[in-house]
Design an enzyme around this catalytic site. Structure first.
Site, short mmCIF file in Angstrom:
data_model
loop_
_atom_site.label_atom_id
_atom_site.label_comp_id
_atom_site.label_asym_id
_atom_site.label_seq_id
_atom_site.Cartn_x
_atom_site.Cartn_y
_atom_site.Cartn_z
N HIS A 61 -0.89 0.34 -10.02
CA HIS A 61 -1.54 -0.69 -9.19
C HIS A 61 -1.98 -1.91 -10.03
O HIS A 61 -3.16 -2.23 -10.11
CB HIS A 61 -2.73 -0.10 -8.42
CG HIS A 61 -3.03 -0.87 -7.15
ND1 HIS A 61 -3.53 -0.31 -6.00
CD2 HIS A 61 -2.90 -2.19 -6.86
CE1 HIS A 61 -3.69 -1.23 -5.07
NE2 HIS A 61 -3.32 -2.38 -5.57
N GLU A 120 -4.15 7.20 -5.04
CA GLU A 120 -4.39 6.65 -6.38
C GLU A 120 -5.71 7.18 -6.94
O GLU A 120 -6.66 7.34 -6.18
CB GLU A 120 -4.44 5.12 -6.30
CG GLU A 120 -3.12 4.55 -5.82
CD GLU A 120 -3.17 3.04 -5.60
OE1 GLU A 120 -4.18 2.42 -5.94
OE2 GLU A 120 -2.19 2.50 -5.09
N ARG A 171 0.87 -1.18 0.00
CA ARG A 171 0.00 0.00 0.00
C ARG A 171 0.91 1.22 0.00
O ARG A 171 1.99 1.19 0.61
CB ARG A 171 -0.88 0.03 1.26
CG ARG A 171 -2.04 -0.92 1.27
CD ARG A 171 -3.12 -0.51 0.25
NE ARG A 171 -4.26 -1.42 0.24
CZ ARG A 171 -4.42 -2.44 -0.59
NH1 ARG A 171 -3.48 -2.69 -1.49
NH2 ARG A 171 -5.50 -3.20 -0.57
O1 A2R Z 1 3.59 -9.57 11.48
P1 A2R Z 1 2.93 -10.90 11.26
O2 A2R Z 1 3.70 -12.01 11.90
O3 A2R Z 1 1.47 -10.88 11.58
O4 A2R Z 1 3.08 -11.19 9.69
C1 A2R Z 1 2.30 -10.53 8.71
C2 A2R Z 1 3.01 -9.30 8.14
N1 A2R Z 1 2.77 -8.07 8.91
C3 A2R Z 1 3.75 -7.30 9.39
N2 A2R Z 1 5.08 -7.39 9.30
C4 A2R Z 1 5.83 -6.45 9.92
N3 A2R Z 1 5.29 -5.41 10.60
C5 A2R Z 1 3.96 -5.26 10.71
N4 A2R Z 1 3.43 -4.23 11.38
C6 A2R Z 1 3.13 -6.23 10.08
N5 A2R Z 1 1.79 -6.42 9.99
C7 A2R Z 1 1.59 -7.54 9.27
O5 A2R Z 1 2.45 -9.16 6.83
C8 A2R Z 1 2.22 -11.42 7.49
O6 A2R Z 1 3.42 -12.13 7.29
C9 A2R Z 1 2.06 -10.45 6.33
C10 A2R Z 1 0.63 -10.37 5.79
O7 A2R Z 1 0.29 -11.60 5.27
P2 A2R Z 1 -1.22 -12.05 4.99
O8 A2R Z 1 -2.08 -11.65 6.13
O9 A2R Z 1 -1.20 -13.48 4.57
O10 A2R Z 1 -1.67 -11.09 3.80
P3 A2R Z 1 -1.54 -11.32 2.22
O11 A2R Z 1 -2.71 -12.04 1.72
O12 A2R Z 1 -0.18 -11.84 1.90
O13 A2R Z 1 -1.66 -9.80 1.74
C11 A2R Z 1 -0.75 -8.80 2.19
C12 A2R Z 1 -1.09 -7.42 1.70
C13 A2R Z 1 -2.54 -6.98 1.74
O14 A2R Z 1 -2.96 -6.60 3.01
C14 A2R Z 1 -2.55 -5.80 0.79
O15 A2R Z 1 -2.12 -4.63 1.44
C15 A2R Z 1 -1.50 -6.21 -0.23
O16 A2R Z 1 -0.81 -7.32 0.32
O17 A2R Z 1 -2.17 -6.61 -1.40
#
Ligand code: A2R
Length: 318
Positions: free
Chosen positions: A277, A259, A230
């Site tokens: 995007h 965007e 993002r």
């Molecule tokens: O931090 P964790 O252990 O919950 O791992 C998640 C990580 N994550 C972060 N890493 C570092 N600092 C943070 N504040 C933080 N918040 C979250 O991002 C996890 O490894 C990853 C997100 O993975 P998923 O929930 O499986 O999301 P997905 O489907 O890979 O999509 C990621 C993003 C979407 O939210 C859209 O913004 C974009 O890709 O399309």
């Protein structure tokens, strides 16, 4: 009787046609007078669909709202806490776009590292003839790629990165026991140890400007930043500064703060690739995402559990 659905933003055409067949839809994004549409149909609306903003004010203005079916895995455009507080379910479209976003990411890594876009411009400007061969670039197999957010999409990026012979390492808040890639306890340490840093984590308040000037400087004059998450995760003013003064080597950017507007200061820079995007933007991926929006609504109104509730709403019962 059909349920009434407010559509906040356009999504995949054939899926919207399916939505129109199943429900009575009201297109907020096409309304000349949003306030009038909301006061006319607001009390009858039971669901929101689409990719537009669902903020607290919109949620509060719909007294009979039960569900928000977001088009997209990222749902920083939805105030999920406000929805949850009203027992309004929120769904997103995880999983079905992993491969497309990972493909886009690799195309950006290849484009920026091998200077594909700049070399195309070089040729078209007649410089191959005038100045000779294009300068040499870096071999992909020599690179360490740091993945910030090794989730569903991040893991598909890792798979593709390995196929090109690059090394993978990562940072997220939690170390993953079943993952063998080197883990770094902070984004700063990951940036220091990487040639390329890929951002693929959720947007929103918790990750705003997680890529700040210090991280860019840690990535350094030969480092490359790739953002497919993002716009909000990167401090854009710092990015422009660092790219111009050479403290960051290069960037490939697919997502922006406002965007479809993009920072014009980035346009003339040779060490940048900019895409509008494109992450999940393939026909079959958008169909899967659009159909999942409609399926979630159908499940909900059939009295069954939705397919893909966001974590904040897991287990929510009305
Ligand atoms: O931090 P964790 O252990 O919950 O791992 C998640 C990580 N994550 C972060 N890493 C570092 N600092 C943070 N504040 C933080 N918040 C979250 O991002 C996890 O490894 C990853 C997100 O993975 P998923 O929930 O499986 O999301 P997905 O489907 O890979 O999509 C990621 C993003 C979407 O939210 C859209 O913004 C974009 O890709 O399309």
């Amino acid at each position: 009787m059909k349920q009434e659905v407010l559509v906040t933003g356009a999504f995949y055409g054939p899926s919207m046609e399916w939505l129109d067949r199943e429900f009575t839809t009201h297109r907020l994004f096409e309304a000349k007078d949003r306030a009038k549409l909301l006061s006319d149909v607001g009390p009858r609306v039971r669901a929101i669909a689409g990719s537009g903003r669902s903020d607290q004010a919109l949620i509060q203005s719909l007294p009979n709202l039960e569900i928000i079916a977001n088009f997209g895995v990222g749902y920083d455009n939805v105030n999920a806490a406000a929805a949850r507080a009203r027992k309004v379910m929120v769904t997103n479209t995880p999983g079905v776009l992993n491969e497309a976003v990972a493909d886009t990411t690799l195309s950006l890594i290849l484009a920026i590292e091998r200077r594909v876009v700049a070399a195309d411009r070089y040729l078209r400007a007649g410089k191959w003839v005038a100045n000779g061969n294009y300068p040499l670039t870096r071999h992909l197999g020599d690179l360490k790629v740091g993945i910030l957010g090794l989730g569903r999409i991040g893991k598909d990026i890792a798979k593709r990165t390995l196929a090109f012979g690059m090394q993978v390492q990562y940072h997220s808040r939690t170390r993953q026991a079943d993952v063998a890639f080197p883990y770094f306890p902070s984004v700063l340490e990951l940036a220091k140890a990487s040639n390329v840093l890929v951002c693929i984590l959720p947007g929103g308040a918790g990750t705003r400007h997680i890529i700040n000037e210090d991280v860019m400087k840690a990535l350094g004059p030969t480092g490359t930043l790739v953002n497919v998450a993002r716009g909000s995760v990167v401090d854009t003013e710092a990015l422009i500064r660092c790219l111009k003064n050479g403290s960051l080597g290069a960037a490939a950017i697919d997502v922006y703060d406002k965007e479809p507007e993009t920072p014009e200061a980035l346009w003339p820079l040779e060490n940048v690739v900019l895409t509008p995007h494109l992450g999940s933007a393939t026909h079959s991926t958008r169909k899967k995402m659009g159909d999942l929006v409609v399926q979630n609504l159908l499940e909900h109104f059939a009295g069954r559990a939705v397919l893909t509730a966001v974590p904040e709403c897991a287990g929510l019962r009305r």
